[in-house]
Design a protein around this motif. Structure first.
Motif, PDB file in Angstrom:
ATOM      1  N   GLY A  44       7.150   3.200  -1.614  1.00 53.17           N
ATOM      2  CA  GLY A  44       5.748   3.043  -1.216  1.00 53.17           C
ATOM      3  C   GLY A  44       5.177   4.253  -0.518  1.00 53.17           C
ATOM      4  O   GLY A  44       4.311   4.125   0.353  1.00 53.17           O
ATOM      5  N   THR A  45       5.699   5.438  -0.854  1.00 55.93           N
ATOM      6  CA  THR A  45       5.167   6.671  -0.254  1.00 55.93           C
ATOM      7  C   THR A  45       4.909   7.701  -1.341  1.00 55.93           C
ATOM      8  O   THR A  45       5.482   7.632  -2.435  1.00 55.93           O
ATOM      9  CB  THR A  45       6.156   7.307   0.747  1.00 55.93           C
ATOM     10  N   THR A  85       0.837  -1.203   0.000  1.00 56.31           N
ATOM     11  CA  THR A  85       0.000   0.000   0.000  1.00 56.31           C
ATOM     12  C   THR A  85       0.874   1.256   0.000  1.00 56.31           C
ATOM     13  O   THR A  85       1.811   1.372   0.803  1.00 56.31           O
ATOM     14  CB  THR A  85      -0.889   0.037   1.259  1.00 56.31           C
ATOM     15  N   VAL A  86       0.569   2.176  -0.903  1.00 52.80           N
ATOM     16  CA  VAL A  86       1.296   3.448  -0.928  1.00 52.80           C
ATOM     17  C   VAL A  86       0.742   4.348   0.180  1.00 52.80           C
ATOM     18  O   VAL A  86      -0.473   4.526   0.292  1.00 52.80           O
ATOM     19  CB  VAL A  86       1.136   4.131  -2.314  1.00 52.80           C
ATOM     20  N   ILE A  87       1.630   4.860   1.022  1.00 52.55           N
ATOM     21  CA  ILE A  87       1.221   5.762   2.112  1.00 52.55           C
ATOM     22  C   ILE A  87       1.248   7.191   1.564  1.00 52.55           C
ATOM     23  O   ILE A  87       2.287   7.671   1.110  1.00 52.55           O
ATOM     24  CB  ILE A  87       2.170   5.651   3.325  1.00 52.55           C
ATOM     25  N   ALA A 127      10.471   5.346   7.096  1.00 52.50           N
ATOM     26  CA  ALA A 127      10.244   3.971   6.628  1.00 52.50           C
ATOM     27  C   ALA A 127       9.668   3.121   7.765  1.00 52.50           C
ATOM     28  O   ALA A 127       8.728   2.340   7.565  1.00 52.50           O
ATOM     29  CB  ALA A 127      11.548   3.368   6.117  1.00 52.50           C
ATOM     30  N   HIS A 128      10.224   3.281   8.971  1.00 49.24           N
ATOM     31  CA  HIS A 128       9.708   2.562  10.149  1.00 49.24           C
ATOM     32  C   HIS A 128       8.243   2.914  10.376  1.00 49.24           C
ATOM     33  O   HIS A 128       7.401   2.033  10.597  1.00 49.24           O
ATOM     34  CB  HIS A 128      10.570   2.959  11.359  1.00 49.24           C
ATOM     35  N   PHE A 129       7.930   4.198  10.308  1.00 48.13           N
ATOM     36  CA  PHE A 129       6.557   4.667  10.546  1.00 48.13           C
ATOM     37  C   PHE A 129       5.599   4.063   9.511  1.00 48.13           C
ATOM     38  O   PHE A 129       4.507   3.603   9.855  1.00 48.13           O
ATOM     39  CB  PHE A 129       6.557   6.200  10.469  1.00 48.13           C
ATOM     40  N   CYS A 130       6.021   4.020   8.247  1.00 49.00           N
ATOM     41  CA  CYS A 130       5.171   3.450   7.189  1.00 49.00           C
ATOM     42  C   CYS A 130       4.950   1.952   7.412  1.00 49.00           C
ATOM     43  O   CYS A 130       3.836   1.442   7.210  1.00 49.00           O
ATOM     44  CB  CYS A 130       5.793   3.690   5.809  1.00 49.00           C
ATOM     45  N   GLU A 131       6.002   1.247   7.860  1.00 50.68           N
ATOM     46  CA  GLU A 131       5.853  -0.190   8.141  1.00 50.68           C
ATOM     47  C   GLU A 131       4.831  -0.404   9.255  1.00 50.68           C
ATOM     48  O   GLU A 131       4.024  -1.344   9.198  1.00 50.68           O
ATOM     49  CB  GLU A 131       7.200  -0.797   8.583  1.00 50.68           C
ATOM     50  N   LEU A 132       4.858   0.462  10.270  1.00 41.44           N
ATOM     51  CA  LEU A 132       3.894   0.324  11.373  1.00 41.44           C
ATOM     52  C   LEU A 132       2.473   0.559  10.878  1.00 41.44           C
ATOM     53  O   LEU A 132       1.544  -0.154  11.280  1.00 41.44           O
ATOM     54  CB  LEU A 132       4.234   1.316  12.496  1.00 41.44           C
ATOM     55  N   ILE A 133       2.291   1.548  10.005  1.00 43.84           N
ATOM     56  CA  ILE A 133       0.937   1.794   9.457  1.00 43.84           C
ATOM     57  C   ILE A 133       0.450   0.553   8.717  1.00 43.84           C
ATOM     58  O   ILE A 133      -0.679   0.089   8.931  1.00 43.84           O
ATOM     59  CB  ILE A 133       0.936   2.998   8.486  1.00 43.84           C
ATOM     60  N   ALA A 150      -1.257   9.908   6.356  1.00 40.84           N
ATOM     61  CA  ALA A 150      -0.386  10.323   7.467  1.00 40.84           C
ATOM     62  C   ALA A 150      -0.024  11.789   7.336  1.00 40.84           C
ATOM     63  O   ALA A 150       0.083  12.323   6.234  1.00 40.84           O
ATOM     64  CB  ALA A 150       0.884   9.483   7.467  1.00 40.84           C
ATOM     65  N   VAL A 151       0.166  12.419   8.501  1.00 42.04           N
ATOM     66  CA  VAL A 151       0.564  13.831   8.562  1.00 42.04           C
ATOM     67  C   VAL A 151       1.939  13.915   9.207  1.00 42.04           C
ATOM     68  O   VAL A 151       2.178  13.279  10.241  1.00 42.04           O
ATOM     69  CB  VAL A 151      -0.433  14.649   9.404  1.00 42.04           C
TER      70      VAL A 151
END
Ligand SMILES: NC(=O)c1ccc[n+]([C@@H]2O[C@H](COP(=O)([O-])OP(=O)(O)OC[C@H]3O[C@@H](n4cnc5c(N)ncnc54)[C@H](OP(=O)(O)O)[C@@H]3O)[C@@H](O)[C@H]2O)c1
Length: 325
Positions: free
Chosen positions: A30-31, A5-7, A283-289, A69-70
């Motif tokens: 992926g962002t 999923t693209v964040i 990258a860590h934050f996106c993995e958590l989402i 995400a913000v």
């Protein structure tokens, strides 16, 4: 969300650190930088022109623009309000350091994140750098024992009068601008602060210009300094019974460390970082989402609360009270 999923990101505030975030985001797969907003439309439009995304007409429009995400990149006087509003709107929030001006604000933010079941993380970059992770892994495999001392500092002279770090209205000052990194290092290796003793000086704008902290933590003592009026040295020392680690300057953007074991062995770690450096935390934050997590196991809410509690105690000792206090 699945692994691919693209964040979609929205940025609030388009100043210095927002630029570095946008540059770093280009290194995170992926962002997408989808939207930006700042209180003045012209810089926000120029930012969108340079880095991409839509320049939104208001903060509400940014929240309503289909983002996931913000990233909050305003000064800390507005972090709590924007974080709470974004969480209430169902967005995940990565918020620049310091997460808030004080612990009372951060408790409200964390309570909102828990109620809305959204991810909230303070953008404290050091633990996500390759060097810091390599150091943790090395000490797990070849330990030095339980650290009992953390010594770290940073001071930078020649800060221009109009820099936000000197702004009382925006809750600047050395402690919240620079010291919060050192507080992270102390809490990360020594645990929660139990007693914070502070000496320092306050400048003509009303913010703390220099502070020196001696603190008792659960597992040891930290000696920290931060300043906006001296040229200080920016390395860090972590000492334990079986050895000590020097994270070479600038320790908060770490690339090199030396481990000296009590038995005479010396291990050098060298791990340069890529991108702007903020890419690792992002990258860590996106993995958590994608994993459906609402709190980072690395940069936990508890660690952020313990850091800001240290800053609160130090500011109280110096008599620096902001509007939010
Ligand atoms: N992680 C890191 O490495 C790092 C490094 C530096 C700073 N930081 C942190 O990042 C934050 C921003 O620092 P900075 O140096 O980027 O500051 P900056 O250059 O002054 O940028 C702040 C941006 O936010 C906007 N802004 C300020 N208050 C606002 C409000 N109430 N509503 C909407 N927009 C607002 C400013 O707009 P105007 O142009 O209108 O003022 C500007 O675009 C601080 O909390 C700082 O501690 C982190």
């Amino acid at each position: 969300m699945n692994d691919t999923t693209v964040i979609r990101w929205g940025i609030v505030g388009t100043g210095r650190i927002a630029r570095r975030f946008a540059q770093s985001l280009a290194h995170v797969g992926g962002t997408q930088l989808a939207a930006v907003w700042s209180r003045r439309p012209e810089p926000a439009a120029a930012f969108a022109q340079e880095f991409g995304g839509a320049a939104c007409a208001s903060f509400a429009a940014l929240l309503d623009s289909g983002i996931d995400a913000v990233y909050i990149a305003t000064m800390q006087d507005s972090h709590a309000d924007y974080a709470i509003a974004a969480l209430e709107a169902g967005r995940h929030v990565l918020c620049e350091k310091p997460a808030t001006v004080n612990a009372a604000q951060l408790e409200r933010v964390v309570a909102t994140a828990r109620r809305t079941q959204r991810l909230f993380m303070e953008a404290m970059k050091p633990p996500f750098y390759p060097l810091y992770r390599q150091l943790r892994a090395h000490l797990s495999a070849d330990p030095i024992g339980v650290p009992g001392l953390v010594r770290a500092g940073c001071a930078v002279p020649g800060v221009p009068d109009d820099h936000p770090s000197l702004s009382f209205e925006q809750a600047g000052g050395a402690l919240l601008d620079i010291g919060i990194y050192e507080m992270f290092l102390a809490v990360d290796w020594l645990g929660a602060p139990l007693d914070v003793q502070t000496l320092g000086r306050v400048g003509t704008t009303g913010v703390d210009l220099f502070a020196s902290l001696n603190s008792q933590h659960e597992r040891g003592i930290s000696q920290l300094f931060c300043g906006l009026d001296l040229y200080g040295k920016g390395d860090a020392l972590i000492a334990a019974p079986g050895g000590h680690v020097t994270i070479h300057e600038n320790w908060w953007n770490p690339t090199r460390a030396t481990i000296r074991y009590a038995d005479g062995r010396v291990v050098e770690l060298d791990a340069p970082f890529e991108g702007g450096g903020l890419n690792y935390e992002t990258a860590h934050f996106c993995e958590l989402i994608r994993a459906g997590e609402t709190e980072s196991p690395v940069m936990t809410h508890a660690v952020s609360l313990q850091m800001i509690a240290m800053a609160d105690a130090a500011r109280a000792a110096l008599g620096v009270r902001f509007a939010a206090d």
